[in-house]
Design an enzyme around this catalytic site. Structure first.
Site, PDB file in Angstrom:
ATOM      1  N   GLU A  46      11.548  -8.047   2.115  1.00  0.00           N
ATOM      2  CA  GLU A  46      12.761  -7.799   1.215  1.00  0.00           C
ATOM      3  C   GLU A  46      12.049  -7.265  -0.109  1.00  0.00           C
ATOM      4  O   GLU A  46      11.182  -7.777  -0.678  1.00  0.00           O
ATOM      5  CB  GLU A  46      13.408  -9.169   0.980  1.00  0.00           C
ATOM      6  CG  GLU A  46      14.621  -8.722   0.019  1.00  0.00           C
ATOM      7  CD  GLU A  46      15.467  -9.989  -0.555  1.00  0.00           C
ATOM      8  OE1 GLU A  46      16.464 -10.055  -0.252  1.00  0.00           O
ATOM      9  OE2 GLU A  46      14.738 -10.814  -1.104  1.00  0.00           O
TER      10      GLU A  46
ATOM     11  N   VAL B 117       0.895  -1.179  -0.098  1.00  0.00           N
ATOM     12  CA  VAL B 117       0.008  -0.183  -0.094  1.00  0.00           C
ATOM     13  C   VAL B 117       0.988   1.267   0.136  1.00  0.00           C
ATOM     14  O   VAL B 117       0.519   2.298  -0.752  1.00  0.00           O
ATOM     15  CB  VAL B 117      -0.898  -0.083   1.198  1.00  0.00           C
ATOM     16  CG1 VAL B 117      -1.621   1.378   1.563  1.00  0.00           C
ATOM     17  CG2 VAL B 117      -2.130  -1.047   0.995  1.00  0.00           C
TER      18      VAL B 117
ATOM     19  N   LYS C 185      27.101  -7.913  -8.879  1.00  0.00           N
ATOM     20  CA  LYS C 185      27.882  -8.957  -8.567  1.00  0.00           C
ATOM     21  C   LYS C 185      28.744  -9.505  -9.783  1.00  0.00           C
ATOM     22  O   LYS C 185      28.696  -8.988 -10.466  1.00  0.00           O
ATOM     23  CB  LYS C 185      26.621 -10.024  -8.323  1.00  0.00           C
ATOM     24  CG  LYS C 185      26.163  -9.814  -7.178  1.00  0.00           C
ATOM     25  CD  LYS C 185      25.153 -10.990  -6.815  1.00  0.00           C
ATOM     26  CE  LYS C 185      24.322 -10.973  -5.557  1.00  0.00           C
ATOM     27  NZ  LYS C 185      23.409 -11.983  -5.137  1.00  0.00           N
TER      28      LYS C 185
ATOM     29  N   ASP D 285      13.511 -12.915   3.847  1.00  0.00           N
ATOM     30  CA  ASP D 285      13.019 -12.942   2.611  1.00  0.00           C
ATOM     31  C   ASP D 285      11.696 -13.835   2.787  1.00  0.00           C
ATOM     32  O   ASP D 285      11.180 -14.219   1.296  1.00  0.00           O
ATOM     33  CB  ASP D 285      14.078 -13.533   1.612  1.00  0.00           C
ATOM     34  CG  ASP D 285      14.283 -14.647   1.797  1.00  0.00           C
ATOM     35  OD1 ASP D 285      13.982 -15.328   2.769  1.00  0.00           O
ATOM     36  OD2 ASP D 285      14.895 -15.367   0.576  1.00  0.00           O
TER      37      ASP D 285
ATOM     38  N   ARG E  14       5.255 -11.830  -3.382  1.00  0.00           N
ATOM     39  CA  ARG E  14       5.208 -13.131  -3.070  1.00  0.00           C
ATOM     40  C   ARG E  14       5.530 -13.499  -1.500  1.00  0.00           C
ATOM     41  O   ARG E  14       6.310 -12.865  -0.706  1.00  0.00           O
ATOM     42  CB  ARG E  14       6.142 -14.107  -3.863  1.00  0.00           C
ATOM     43  CG  ARG E  14       7.499 -14.007  -3.544  1.00  0.00           C
ATOM     44  CD  ARG E  14       8.283 -15.033  -2.978  1.00  0.00           C
ATOM     45  NE  ARG E  14       9.683 -14.887  -2.830  1.00  0.00           N
ATOM     46  CZ  ARG E  14      10.203 -14.657  -1.569  1.00  0.00           C
ATOM     47  NH1 ARG E  14       9.451 -14.178  -0.702  1.00  0.00           N
ATOM     48  NH2 ARG E  14      11.527 -14.462  -1.708  1.00  0.00           N
TER      49      ARG E  14
END
Length: 192
Positions: free
Chosen positions: A142, A22, A115, A75, A46
């Site tokens: 996360e 939100v 990375k 996470d 998710r």
């Protein structure tokens, strides 16, 4: 962890996820009203499934329990925000950091310092307040922020290299693709 334990355990993570979703939507709409533009292309979210939680705990050598999940995983609730340009990512992060009732737990800027394989993204874990009848507690959510090209790269690299393969035959090619996509993004951003 039984299915019932899992469902009770993830409920406050789902509440924290809804809370931050939100906030992100409100920020995106407000940004659009003020600047006649909006930084976010789309949002995915998710909750980590029971099997995925158990697998991650096992891989990292932790006991498979709700206590271990709470203590070691940040996470369980996740959001991926796909922006148009890098500057949009930093704008969204800046706006979220100004909200004084959420706390930063962990932050990694893989845009400024990619990375070794070429992966670029901005990761930030926020502690999000969840209010219950018996008080308030912070739960981690996360957030990964990427541009559309970063998301394309990460999705293809994950599909080709990450899932199930120990060595990625295309690793050098993916480093080159990451560099090419970065240059393309920078060139397109100059048109704004």
């Amino acid at each position: 962890m039984t299915e019932e334990e899992y469902l009770c355990f993830v409920q406050p993570y789902e509440d924290a996820l809804k809370n931050i979703l939100v906030r992100v939507d409100v920020l995106n709409q407000d940004y659009r009203r003020k600047y006649q533009n909006y930084p976010i292309h789309h949002i995915q979210h998710r909750l980590k499934q029971k099997e995925s939680i158990e697998k991650k705990l096992q891989i990292n050598g932790y006991e498979i329990s709700t206590d271990s999940s709470r203590d070691y995983l940040t996470d369980i609730a996740g959001i991926r925000i796909i922006c148009y340009f890098v500057r949009d990512i930093y704008a969204v992060v800046s706006l979220l950091k100004k909200q004084n009732d959420i706390v930063i737990i962990k932050e990694s800027d893989y845009i400024r310092e990619p990375k070794a394989n070429g992966y670029r993204s901005y990761h930030i874990v926020f502690g999000v307040p969840v209010y219950h009848t018996d008080g308030m507690e912070y739960y981690p959510v996360e957030i990964q922020l990427r541009t559309m090209s970063m998301d394309l790269w990460a999705s293809m690299e994950h599909r080709i290299c990450y899932k199930g393969k120990k060595e990625c035959e295309a690793e050098d090619a993916f480093k080159d693709y990451a560099s090419d996509l970065k240059a393309m993004e920078e060139e397109m951003e100059e048109f704004l």
